[in-house]
Design a protein around this motif. Structure first.
Motif, mmCIF file in Angstrom:
data_model
loop_
_atom_site.group_PDB
_atom_site.id
_atom_site.type_symbol
_atom_site.label_atom_id
_atom_site.label_comp_id
_atom_site.label_asym_id
_atom_site.label_seq_id
_atom_site.Cartn_x
_atom_site.Cartn_y
_atom_site.Cartn_z
ATOM 1 N N ARG A 79 45.708 35.888 45.835
ATOM 2 C CA ARG A 79 46.489 36.730 44.920
ATOM 3 C C ARG A 79 47.827 36.058 44.621
ATOM 4 O O ARG A 79 48.265 35.187 45.362
ATOM 5 C CB ARG A 79 46.768 38.100 45.524
ATOM 6 C CG ARG A 79 45.518 38.872 45.796
ATOM 7 C CD ARG A 79 45.878 40.240 46.337
ATOM 8 N NE ARG A 79 44.780 40.823 47.074
ATOM 9 C CZ ARG A 79 44.913 41.823 47.928
ATOM 10 N NH1 ARG A 79 46.096 42.361 48.141
ATOM 11 N NH2 ARG A 79 43.867 42.299 48.562
ATOM 12 N N MET A 80 48.472 36.547 43.572
ATOM 13 C CA MET A 80 49.767 35.975 43.238
ATOM 14 C C MET A 80 50.782 36.268 44.342
ATOM 15 O O MET A 80 50.794 37.371 44.901
ATOM 16 C CB MET A 80 50.258 36.563 41.921
ATOM 17 C CG MET A 80 51.526 35.892 41.436
ATOM 18 S SD MET A 80 52.026 36.489 39.839
ATOM 19 C CE MET A 80 50.846 35.652 38.828
ATOM 20 N N PRO A 106 48.162 51.984 49.725
ATOM 21 C CA PRO A 106 47.576 50.724 50.216
ATOM 22 C C PRO A 106 46.151 50.517 49.696
ATOM 23 O O PRO A 106 45.709 49.384 49.516
ATOM 24 C CB PRO A 106 47.579 50.896 51.743
ATOM 25 C CG PRO A 106 48.542 51.995 52.031
ATOM 26 C CD PRO A 106 48.631 52.859 50.812
ATOM 27 N N ALA A 107 45.450 51.616 49.409
ATOM 28 C CA ALA A 107 44.063 51.498 48.927
ATOM 29 C C ALA A 107 43.985 50.809 47.569
ATOM 30 O O ALA A 107 42.927 50.320 47.169
ATOM 31 C CB ALA A 107 43.441 52.892 48.826
ATOM 32 N N LEU A 108 45.111 50.764 46.839
ATOM 33 C CA LEU A 108 45.094 50.184 45.497
ATOM 34 C C LEU A 108 45.359 48.682 45.500
ATOM 35 O O LEU A 108 45.108 48.003 44.509
ATOM 36 C CB LEU A 108 46.152 50.872 44.614
ATOM 37 C CG LEU A 108 45.943 52.373 44.396
ATOM 38 C CD1 LEU A 108 47.195 53.009 43.800
ATOM 39 C CD2 LEU A 108 44.744 52.621 43.490
ATOM 40 N N ALA A 109 45.881 48.150 46.630
ATOM 41 C CA ALA A 109 46.224 46.718 46.687
ATOM 42 C C ALA A 109 44.977 45.876 46.464
ATOM 43 O O ALA A 109 43.909 46.191 46.985
ATOM 44 C CB ALA A 109 46.846 46.388 48.039
ATOM 45 N N GLY A 110 45.114 44.837 45.665
ATOM 46 C CA GLY A 110 43.982 43.937 45.410
ATOM 47 C C GLY A 110 43.104 44.392 44.259
ATOM 48 O O GLY A 110 42.042 43.815 44.027
ATOM 49 N N SER A 111 43.552 45.434 43.517
ATOM 50 C CA SER A 111 42.758 45.906 42.369
ATOM 51 C C SER A 111 42.771 44.872 41.255
ATOM 52 O O SER A 111 43.829 44.329 40.928
ATOM 53 C CB SER A 111 43.338 47.215 41.832
ATOM 54 O OG SER A 111 43.244 48.248 42.786
ATOM 55 N N LEU A 140 36.352 52.651 43.766
ATOM 56 C CA LEU A 140 36.476 51.933 42.489
ATOM 57 C C LEU A 140 37.783 51.161 42.379
ATOM 58 O O LEU A 140 38.113 50.638 41.320
ATOM 59 C CB LEU A 140 36.379 52.940 41.320
ATOM 60 C CG LEU A 140 35.073 53.717 41.200
ATOM 61 C CD1 LEU A 140 35.126 54.696 40.033
ATOM 62 C CD2 LEU A 140 33.901 52.748 41.015
ATOM 63 N N VAL A 141 38.574 51.141 43.462
ATOM 64 C CA VAL A 141 39.867 50.423 43.420
ATOM 65 C C VAL A 141 40.017 49.521 44.645
ATOM 66 O O VAL A 141 39.169 49.535 45.534
ATOM 67 C CB VAL A 141 41.067 51.420 43.350
ATOM 68 C CG1 VAL A 141 41.103 52.155 42.020
ATOM 69 C CG2 VAL A 141 41.025 52.413 44.518
ATOM 70 N N GLY A 142 41.111 48.770 44.645
ATOM 71 C CA GLY A 142 41.366 47.866 45.767
ATOM 72 C C GLY A 142 40.451 46.658 45.696
ATOM 73 O O GLY A 142 39.644 46.521 44.762
ATOM 74 N N ALA A 143 40.581 45.781 46.686
ATOM 75 C CA ALA A 143 39.792 44.542 46.675
ATOM 76 C C ALA A 143 38.294 44.854 46.696
ATOM 77 O O ALA A 143 37.512 44.239 45.966
ATOM 78 C CB ALA A 143 40.187 43.683 47.879
ATOM 79 N N GLN A 177 36.075 38.159 41.695
ATOM 80 C CA GLN A 177 36.223 37.411 42.951
ATOM 81 C C GLN A 177 36.968 36.122 42.612
ATOM 82 O O GLN A 177 36.528 35.383 41.738
ATOM 83 C CB GLN A 177 34.848 37.041 43.531
ATOM 84 C CG GLN A 177 33.950 38.241 43.835
ATOM 85 C CD GLN A 177 34.466 39.067 44.998
ATOM 86 O OE1 GLN A 177 35.035 38.526 45.935
ATOM 87 N NE2 GLN A 177 34.297 40.376 44.934
ATOM 88 N N CYS A 178 38.095 35.911 43.271
ATOM 89 C CA CYS A 178 38.836 34.677 42.993
ATOM 90 C C CYS A 178 38.317 33.562 43.894
ATOM 91 O O CYS A 178 38.182 33.755 45.098
ATOM 92 C CB CYS A 178 40.328 34.898 43.214
ATOM 93 S SG CYS A 178 40.973 36.110 42.061
#
Ligand SMILES: Cc1cc2nc3c(=O)[nH]c(=O)nc-3n(C[C@H](O)[C@H](O)[C@H](O)COP(=O)(O)OP(=O)(O)OC[C@H]3O[C@@H](n4cnc5c(N)ncnc54)[C@H](O)[C@@H]3O)c2cc1C
Length: 263
Positions: free
Chosen positions: A25-26, A90-95, A216-219, A225-226
């Motif tokens: 991630r950035m 925290p559940a949204l991180a990596g969306s 449906l959110v987060g990583a 997929q990076c």
């Protein structure tokens, strides 16, 4: 009319952007700022209010991001928003972009805006996509690259920039409009507005508060997929020609260019 403006906290323009190889991630650790493209969306909302063609009851700034993103909301209210909403969990991180758009649309749905405004792109991800994703979830019409907006009887008459010139399009409200940076010249916040920004209501909401499906959110909820990231190859050093005899130097440069079929 109620206008919601989407705003994002991004790394400051002066910060060199890099991907953290351990997360893919950035790296968002440096100095941050309100996404400059979003200041045009806030200004557009202010101009609709000040234009007087329609009564604007509320301008609400909404962001999704970590704790620090609150500063982007302070800036948004100092530029004119009446209140702000911070979707943070925290559940949204990596969306990824689809998950981010879905999460924002859920927060917007609970506000029921007549108009959603956002910037044309973020200064970090530069996906140019969130407007379309949000509009799809909200089942609202969507326009991008809008550089002029007039409110007309429950609708907006917009001019949008296209490759071939300009489109003039009428959309019925509610709608999601992504504004181009040519739409206006954002104002600077006054000192009084900056000082008063912290007193304006700021509501923090978590994913569950607005009915976001955690799957449906987060990583884990993101399909992007990076893969591996690599620095671009280092540039070979240039050839330095010391100028002792100018005509000889010119001959050397011409020979160098001819060798590469550049002249
Ligand atoms: C695998 C993966 C993981 C990621 N993890 C994270 C992460 O942990 N944290 C993170 O911040 N980003 C993360 N991102 C980036 C995040 O997905 C992007 O912010 C999102 O996809 C939006 O893309 P963009 O910023 O390029 O939006 P664009 O479509 O270029 O933005 C257009 C406009 O949408 C609005 N907007 C965009 N994002 C937001 C937001 N968050 N809140 C409010 N308005 C917004 C702004 O008005 C902006 O001007 C991740 C991306 C991927 C692919």
């Amino acid at each position: 009319m109620k206008i919601c403006v989407l705003v994002k906290e991004v790394p400051d323009a002066a910060v060199e952007k890099r991907i953290d190889p351990s997360t893919g991630r950035m790296d968002r650790s440096g100095e941050k700022n309100l996404n400059p493209y979003d200041t045009h969306a806030i200004e557009a909302a202010m101009q609709i209010r000040e234009g007087g063609a329609v009564q604007v009851d509320e301008i609400v700034a909404l962001t999704m991001g970590p704790e620090s993103a609150m500063r982007a909301l302070h800036k948004a209210v100092s530029l004119g928003a009446d209140r702000s909403i911070h979707l943070t969990d925290p559940a949204l991180a990596g969306s990824d972009v689809a998950a981010t758009g879905y999460a924002l649309s859920k927060a917007l749905a609970s506000e029921q805006p007549d108009l959603v405004l956002l910037g044309q792109q973020s200064d970090d991800g530069e996906c140019y996509t969130i407007g379309a994703v949000v509009a799809d979830h909200l089942q609202m019409p969507s326009l991008t690259q809008v550089i002029k907006m007039d409110v007309e009887d429950g609708a907006l008459r917009c001019e949008r920039q296209a490759e071939y010139g300009y489109d003039t399009v009428q959309v019925r409200l509610p709608a999601v409009i992504s504004v181009g940076d040519a739409i206006n010249e954002p104002r600077y916040p006054s000192l009084k507005a900056i000082m008063g920004a912290r007193k304006k209501p700021l509501e923090q909401v978590a994913a569950g508060d607005v009915g976001i499906d955690p799957g449906l959110v987060g990583a884990d909820g993101s399909r992007v997929q990076c893969g591996d990231f690599h620095d671009p190859p280092a540039k070979a050093p240039g050839q330095v020609i010391e100028d002792e005899d100018t005509s000889e130097t010119v001959d050397k440069i011409v020979a160098w260019l001819e060798e590469r079929k550049l002249i």
